[in-house]
Scaffold this motif. Structure first.
Motif, PDB file in Angstrom:
ATOM      1  N   ARG A  43     -59.076 -22.906 -40.562  1.00 30.75           N
ATOM      2  CA  ARG A  43     -58.603 -21.521 -40.643  1.00 30.75           C
ATOM      3  C   ARG A  43     -58.416 -21.077 -42.093  1.00 30.75           C
ATOM      4  NH1 ARG A  43     -53.727 -21.580 -38.503  1.00 30.75           N
ATOM      5  NH2 ARG A  43     -53.649 -23.650 -37.564  1.00 30.75           N
ATOM      6  N   ASN A  44     -57.874 -21.960 -42.924  1.00 35.10           N
ATOM      7  CA  ASN A  44     -57.703 -21.621 -44.341  1.00 35.10           C
ATOM      8  C   ASN A  44     -59.049 -21.434 -45.037  1.00 35.10           C
ATOM      9  OD1 ASN A  44     -54.918 -21.719 -44.188  1.00 35.10           O
ATOM     10  ND2 ASN A  44     -54.774 -23.840 -44.877  1.00 35.10           N
ATOM     11  N   ALA A  45     -60.021 -22.245 -44.636  1.00 31.01           N
ATOM     12  CA  ALA A  45     -61.335 -22.202 -45.287  1.00 31.01           C
ATOM     13  C   ALA A  45     -62.157 -21.009 -44.838  1.00 31.01           C
ATOM     14  CB  ALA A  45     -62.087 -23.504 -44.999  1.00 31.01           C
ATOM     15  N   PHE A  46     -62.381 -20.899 -43.532  1.00 26.77           N
ATOM     16  CA  PHE A  46     -63.362 -19.940 -43.032  1.00 26.77           C
ATOM     17  C   PHE A  46     -62.775 -18.588 -42.650  1.00 26.77           C
ATOM     18  CE2 PHE A  46     -65.096 -24.234 -42.002  1.00 26.77           C
ATOM     19  CZ  PHE A  46     -66.116 -24.208 -42.942  1.00 26.77           C
ATOM     20  N   TRP A  96     -66.240 -21.661 -38.576  1.00 25.12           N
ATOM     21  CA  TRP A  96     -67.272 -21.226 -39.525  1.00 25.12           C
ATOM     22  C   TRP A  96     -68.238 -20.250 -38.856  1.00 25.12           C
ATOM     23  CZ3 TRP A  96     -71.321 -25.129 -41.942  1.00 25.12           C
ATOM     24  CH2 TRP A  96     -72.046 -24.481 -42.953  1.00 25.12           C
ATOM     25  N   HIS A  97     -68.650 -20.571 -37.627  1.00 26.38           N
ATOM     26  CA  HIS A  97     -69.601 -19.725 -36.922  1.00 26.38           C
ATOM     27  C   HIS A  97     -68.981 -18.366 -36.591  1.00 26.38           C
ATOM     28  CE1 HIS A  97     -72.502 -18.838 -33.469  1.00 26.38           C
ATOM     29  NE2 HIS A  97     -73.242 -18.941 -34.543  1.00 26.38           N
ATOM     30  N   GLN A  98     -67.742 -18.352 -36.193  1.00 24.37           N
ATOM     31  CA  GLN A  98     -67.062 -17.081 -35.907  1.00 24.37           C
ATOM     32  C   GLN A  98     -66.993 -16.206 -37.152  1.00 24.37           C
ATOM     33  OE1 GLN A  98     -63.367 -18.595 -34.301  1.00 24.37           O
ATOM     34  NE2 GLN A  98     -64.095 -18.449 -32.178  1.00 24.37           N
ATOM     35  N   ALA A  99     -66.725 -16.826 -38.285  1.00 23.77           N
ATOM     36  CA  ALA A  99     -66.692 -16.070 -39.542  1.00 23.77           C
ATOM     37  C   ALA A  99     -68.070 -15.523 -39.884  1.00 23.77           C
ATOM     38  CB  ALA A  99     -66.167 -16.959 -40.668  1.00 23.77           C
ATOM     39  N   LYS A 103     -69.282 -11.649 -40.389  1.00 23.21           N
ATOM     40  CA  LYS A 103     -69.912 -11.239 -41.652  1.00 23.21           C
ATOM     41  C   LYS A 103     -71.240 -10.514 -41.411  1.00 23.21           C
ATOM     42  CE  LYS A 103     -71.945 -13.197 -45.875  1.00 23.21           C
ATOM     43  NZ  LYS A 103     -72.181 -14.438 -46.667  1.00 23.21           N
ATOM     44  N   TYR A 104     -72.035 -11.030 -40.468  1.00 25.20           N
ATOM     45  CA  TYR A 104     -73.376 -10.491 -40.266  1.00 25.20           C
ATOM     46  C   TYR A 104     -73.462  -9.479 -39.128  1.00 25.20           C
ATOM     47  CZ  TYR A 104     -74.876 -14.008 -43.585  1.00 25.20           C
ATOM     48  OH  TYR A 104     -75.034 -14.754 -44.718  1.00 25.20           O
ATOM     49  N   ALA A 105     -72.338  -9.063 -38.605  1.00 25.45           N
ATOM     50  CA  ALA A 105     -72.347  -8.082 -37.515  1.00 25.45           C
ATOM     51  C   ALA A 105     -73.154  -6.828 -37.853  1.00 25.45           C
ATOM     52  CB  ALA A 105     -70.909  -7.725 -37.127  1.00 25.45           C
ATOM     53  N   PRO A 106     -73.016  -6.247 -39.063  1.00 23.42           N
ATOM     54  CA  PRO A 106     -73.807  -5.046 -39.376  1.00 23.42           C
ATOM     55  C   PRO A 106     -75.320  -5.301 -39.320  1.00 23.42           C
ATOM     56  CG  PRO A 106     -71.993  -5.277 -40.930  1.00 23.42           C
ATOM     57  CD  PRO A 106     -72.052  -6.548 -40.145  1.00 23.42           C
ATOM     58  N   VAL A 317     -82.406 -13.841 -36.375  1.00 21.56           N
ATOM     59  CA  VAL A 317     -82.016 -13.136 -37.595  1.00 21.56           C
ATOM     60  C   VAL A 317     -80.767 -13.761 -38.210  1.00 21.56           C
ATOM     61  CG1 VAL A 317     -81.155 -10.935 -38.493  1.00 21.56           C
ATOM     62  CG2 VAL A 317     -83.131 -10.972 -36.956  1.00 21.56           C
ATOM     63  N   LEU A 318     -79.828 -14.167 -37.369  1.00 27.00           N
ATOM     64  CA  LEU A 318     -78.628 -14.823 -37.896  1.00 27.00           C
ATOM     65  C   LEU A 318     -79.011 -16.098 -38.639  1.00 27.00           C
ATOM     66  CD1 LEU A 318     -75.563 -15.049 -38.162  1.00 27.00           C
ATOM     67  CD2 LEU A 318     -75.532 -16.212 -35.936  1.00 27.00           C
ATOM     68  N   GLY A 319     -79.909 -16.886 -38.058  1.00 26.76           N
ATOM     69  CA  GLY A 319     -80.352 -18.110 -38.726  1.00 26.76           C
ATOM     70  C   GLY A 319     -81.045 -17.825 -40.045  1.00 26.76           C
ATOM     71  N   ILE A 320     -81.873 -16.786 -40.061  1.00 20.44           N
ATOM     72  CA  ILE A 320     -82.562 -16.410 -41.298  1.00 20.44           C
ATOM     73  C   ILE A 320     -81.560 -16.030 -42.376  1.00 20.44           C
ATOM     74  CG2 ILE A 320     -84.027 -14.624 -42.344  1.00 20.44           C
ATOM     75  CD1 ILE A 320     -85.561 -14.596 -39.615  1.00 20.44           C
ATOM     76  N   MET A 321     -80.594 -15.178 -42.027  1.00 23.35           N
ATOM     77  CA  MET A 321     -79.633 -14.706 -43.022  1.00 23.35           C
ATOM     78  C   MET A 321     -78.704 -15.824 -43.495  1.00 23.35           C
ATOM     79  SD  MET A 321     -80.798 -11.766 -43.403  1.00 23.35           S
ATOM     80  CE  MET A 321     -79.639 -11.450 -44.752  1.00 23.35           C
ATOM     81  N   LEU A 322     -78.301 -16.686 -42.574  1.00 25.99           N
ATOM     82  CA  LEU A 322     -77.460 -17.813 -42.980  1.00 25.99           C
ATOM     83  C   LEU A 322     -78.195 -18.707 -43.968  1.00 25.99           C
ATOM     84  CD1 LEU A 322     -75.763 -18.799 -39.601  1.00 25.99           C
ATOM     85  CD2 LEU A 322     -74.575 -18.132 -41.700  1.00 25.99           C
ATOM     86  N   ARG A 323     -79.465 -18.976 -43.685  1.00 28.89           N
ATOM     87  CA  ARG A 323     -80.231 -19.829 -44.588  1.00 28.89           C
ATOM     88  C   ARG A 323     -80.401 -19.164 -45.948  1.00 28.89           C
ATOM     89  NH1 ARG A 323     -83.580 -20.855 -48.542  1.00 28.89           N
ATOM     90  NH2 ARG A 323     -84.556 -22.906 -48.464  1.00 28.89           N
ATOM     91  N   LEU A 324     -80.769 -17.888 -45.967  1.00 25.09           N
ATOM     92  CA  LEU A 324     -80.996 -17.208 -47.232  1.00 25.09           C
ATOM     93  C   LEU A 324     -79.729 -17.135 -48.071  1.00 25.09           C
ATOM     94  CD1 LEU A 324     -83.308 -14.261 -46.073  1.00 25.09           C
ATOM     95  CD2 LEU A 324     -83.992 -16.333 -47.318  1.00 25.09           C
ATOM     96  N   ASP A 325     -78.629 -16.734 -47.467  1.00 26.58           N
ATOM     97  CA  ASP A 325     -77.404 -16.546 -48.236  1.00 26.58           C
ATOM     98  C   ASP A 325     -76.749 -17.868 -48.630  1.00 26.58           C
ATOM     99  OD1 ASP A 325     -77.769 -13.840 -48.144  1.00 26.58           O
ATOM    100  OD2 ASP A 325     -76.282 -13.471 -46.572  1.00 26.58           O
TER     101      ASP A 325
END
Length: 356
Positions: A43-46, A96-99, A103-106, A317-325
């Motif tokens: 919780r403190n981290a993510f 981590w996944h919930q965060a 983050k990528y909702a938009p 798309v989530l996988g793509i963005m996670l990898r890129l960022d």
């Protein structure tokens, strides 16, 4: 054995338990305490974004992930199959996944049409700041010293030596075009069954040349930036969680699309400081095979998957963005790290090969 109160030592505690000869003797209360500590850490981290907690959270995950890739005959005891470690991994990865979803909702609310997905991916990867437009790649090509290039290579070691294992983890339970393309990737990773051509071994050969211990990615986790550990953990969290299989297909699409250019600029940098092509066999290999993989990954896996199941788009798309960022965070940190560096984190080169 008891849990330690310092949250920054949790990864050491978890590692000790994984390889302990007397895990069964640890009382239930101590197990519950460790779970509570890891839950607070997650919780403190993510959720809280605490930098110290983020580093420790990724170290804990990395320790568990490395244990999952450890052969039992290589250690005196291996307890990673105990449900406790699956619970700790699950606590961290869920938070981590919930965060990430938040983050990528938009992005996930404004997806490209399936018909233009291929074009969208190409443009997104090409324009992303983690690609060769990032200043670190021009720096490596044009200005970096031998030691700076060596440090960059060192920091990228964990993911590179584990890539074949990640592909292998994806193979069970998928069939048809996905299985075939994964098998082709894996076949290249294992050097077409020729041990000297196994990509992991080719990288180890270059590590030997550069005076870097082959086991450094497991034995000296402290040398690696958190961002690199996070990149490995990202792949492993997807590869070991069947419900996230679609995400890793997207992540690997971004990976295969980006790798050849990044390797080409590093090759030019190594040649500039006097390295011949023989030690660079690992890099040279990836400027050719990964171009083929990128095209086949799109045409044989992604396009057919979307044709059968358009609802897979958000996870791709989530996988793509996670990898890129996540990769972008690595090169951002590495650029600041290597620019002013005089010698690598492991110390200066002391090998027998002549270097500039």
């Amino acid at each position: 054995m008891s849990t330690q109160s310092n949250p920054q030592s949790l990864h050491a505690e978890v590692k000790a338990w994984i390889y302990s000869r007397d895990l069964e003797s640890i009382p239930v209360g101590a197990r519950n305490q460790l779970r509570e500590q890891v839950d607070l850490l997650a919780r403190n981290a993510f959720q809280g974004g605490d930098e110290t907690a983020l580093t420790e959270a990724h170290r804990v995950l990395y320790v568990i992930n490395m244990a999952q890739l450890t052969a039992p005959w290589e250690v005196k005891r291996l307890n990673v199959g105990d449900p406790l470690f699956a619970q700790l991994k699950g606590i961290l990865e869920k938070c981590w996944h919930q965060a990430s979803l938040k983050k990528y909702a938009p992005v996930l609310e404004s997806l490209p049409p399936a018909a233009s997905f291929k074009e969208w991916v190409t443009q997104t990867v090409r324009a992303h700041p983690s690609n060769i437009s990032h200043p670190i790649f021009a720096f490596l090509r044009d200005k970096a010293t031998f030691e700076q290039l060596r440090e960059f290579f060192l920091q990228e070691t964990p993911l590179e030596v584990l890539f074949g294992d990640i592909i292998a983890l994806m193979l069970p339970g998928v069939y048809g075009g996905i299985k075939l393309e994964l098998a082709k990737n894996f076949w290249d990773e294992v050097g077409h069954a020729q041990d000297p051509r196994v990509h992991r071994n080719m990288r180890f050969d270059l590590m030997d040349y550069l005076g870097l211990p082959r086991d450094i990615y497991t034995e000296r986790m402290d040398l690696f930036m958190r961002e690199e550990l996070a990149l490995v953990n990202m792949y492993m969290s997807m590869a070991t969680n069947r419900s996230r299989m679609t995400e890793i297909l997207g992540a690997l699409l971004a990976t295969e699309t980006m790798i050849p250019g990044r390797f080409d600029w590093q090759i030019q940098g190594w040649r500039r400081v006097g390295m011949g092509d023989k030690p660079l066999a690992y890099h040279l290999e990836h400027t050719t095979v990964d171009v083929e993989h990128a095209n086949a990954w799109m045409d044989e896996i992604i396009v057919p998957l979307l044709a059968r199941n358009p609802a897979a788009m958000p996870e791709l798309v989530l996988g793509i963005m996670l990898r890129l960022d996540t990769a972008g965070a690595v090169v951002d940190r590495l650029y600041d790290h290597v620019k002013g560096l005089r010698e690598s984190s492991l110390g200066p080169y002391v090998g027998t090969h002549k270097v500039p």
